[in-house]
Design a protein around this motif. Structure first.
Motif, mmCIF file in Angstrom:
data_model
loop_
_atom_site.group_PDB
_atom_site.id
_atom_site.type_symbol
_atom_site.label_atom_id
_atom_site.label_comp_id
_atom_site.label_asym_id
_atom_site.label_seq_id
_atom_site.Cartn_x
_atom_site.Cartn_y
_atom_site.Cartn_z
ATOM 1 N N SER A 5 0.819 -1.204 0.000
ATOM 2 C CA SER A 5 0.000 0.000 0.000
ATOM 3 C C SER A 5 0.858 1.261 0.000
ATOM 4 N N SER A 6 2.013 1.222 0.669
ATOM 5 C CA SER A 6 2.873 2.407 0.680
ATOM 6 C C SER A 6 3.486 2.649 -0.696
ATOM 7 N N SER A 7 3.766 1.574 -1.439
ATOM 8 C CA SER A 7 4.323 1.768 -2.777
ATOM 9 C C SER A 7 3.255 2.320 -3.729
ATOM 10 N N GLU A 8 1.988 1.947 -3.491
ATOM 11 C CA GLU A 8 0.911 2.486 -4.328
ATOM 12 C C GLU A 8 0.711 3.971 -4.056
ATOM 13 N N GLU A 9 0.931 4.398 -2.818
ATOM 14 C CA GLU A 9 0.768 5.811 -2.499
ATOM 15 C C GLU A 9 1.881 6.639 -3.136
ATOM 16 N N LYS A 10 3.081 6.072 -3.221
ATOM 17 C CA LYS A 10 4.199 6.802 -3.816
ATOM 18 C C LYS A 10 3.997 6.959 -5.319
ATOM 19 N N GLN A 11 3.558 5.883 -5.977
ATOM 20 C CA GLN A 11 3.353 5.917 -7.424
ATOM 21 C C GLN A 11 1.861 5.806 -7.714
ATOM 22 N N PRO A 12 1.243 6.903 -8.191
ATOM 23 C CA PRO A 12 -0.184 6.816 -8.512
ATOM 24 C C PRO A 12 -0.419 5.849 -9.672
ATOM 25 N N SER A 13 -1.607 5.280 -9.708
ATOM 26 C CA SER A 13 -1.907 4.306 -10.750
ATOM 27 C C SER A 13 -1.935 4.977 -12.124
ATOM 28 N N TYR A 14 -1.808 4.161 -13.147
ATOM 29 C CA TYR A 14 -1.829 4.683 -14.514
ATOM 30 C C TYR A 14 -3.160 5.357 -14.822
ATOM 31 N N VAL A 15 -4.227 4.837 -14.240
ATOM 32 C CA VAL A 15 -5.547 5.429 -14.480
ATOM 33 C C VAL A 15 -5.593 6.846 -13.904
ATOM 34 N N LYS A 16 -5.076 7.013 -12.675
ATOM 35 C CA LYS A 16 -5.084 8.340 -12.071
ATOM 36 C C LYS A 16 -4.220 9.306 -12.871
ATOM 37 N N LEU A 17 -3.045 8.822 -13.335
ATOM 38 C CA LEU A 17 -2.173 9.683 -14.140
ATOM 39 C C LEU A 17 -2.854 10.069 -15.446
ATOM 40 N N ALA A 18 -3.530 9.107 -16.072
ATOM 41 C CA ALA A 18 -4.204 9.386 -17.335
ATOM 42 C C ALA A 18 -5.342 10.383 -17.140
ATOM 43 N N MET A 19 -6.103 10.220 -16.063
ATOM 44 C CA MET A 19 -7.207 11.147 -15.803
ATOM 45 C C MET A 19 -6.680 12.554 -15.526
ATOM 46 N N ARG A 20 -5.604 12.651 -14.738
ATOM 47 C CA ARG A 20 -5.028 13.962 -14.440
ATOM 48 C C ARG A 20 -4.506 14.606 -15.724
ATOM 49 N N ASN A 21 -3.858 13.811 -16.567
ATOM 50 C CA ASN A 21 -3.333 14.319 -17.828
ATOM 51 C C ASN A 21 -4.466 14.780 -18.739
ATOM 52 N N MET A 22 -5.572 14.025 -18.729
ATOM 53 C CA MET A 22 -6.706 14.365 -19.583
ATOM 54 C C MET A 22 -7.345 15.684 -19.147
ATOM 55 N N VAL A 23 -7.391 15.921 -17.832
ATOM 56 C CA VAL A 23 -7.971 17.167 -17.331
ATOM 57 C C VAL A 23 -7.062 18.342 -17.677
#
Length: 51
Positions: free
Chosen positions: A4-22
């Motif tokens: 869980s700590s590694s997931e917090e450090k690196q956001p998921s690809y979906v979150k990165l894609a959504m942020r990039n899309m916005v």
């Protein structure tokens, strides 16, 4: 625990894609429109050829 700590450090690809899309809304809309037009063209072309 460690997973869980590694997931917090690196956001998921979906979150990165959504942020990039916005952040790049116009580019995303252009690509979406081009993809939609391309798909419709292919489907209409196939329907015409196979009638």
């Amino acid at each position: 625990m460690n997973n869980s700590s590694s997931e917090e450090k690196q956001p998921s690809y979906v979150k990165l894609a959504m942020r990039n899309m916005v952040q790049k809304r116009l580019t995303s809309l252009k690509h979406f429109a081009l993809t939609t037009i391309g798909l419709l063209t292919v489907l209409v072309g196939l329907a015409y050829l196979t009638r």
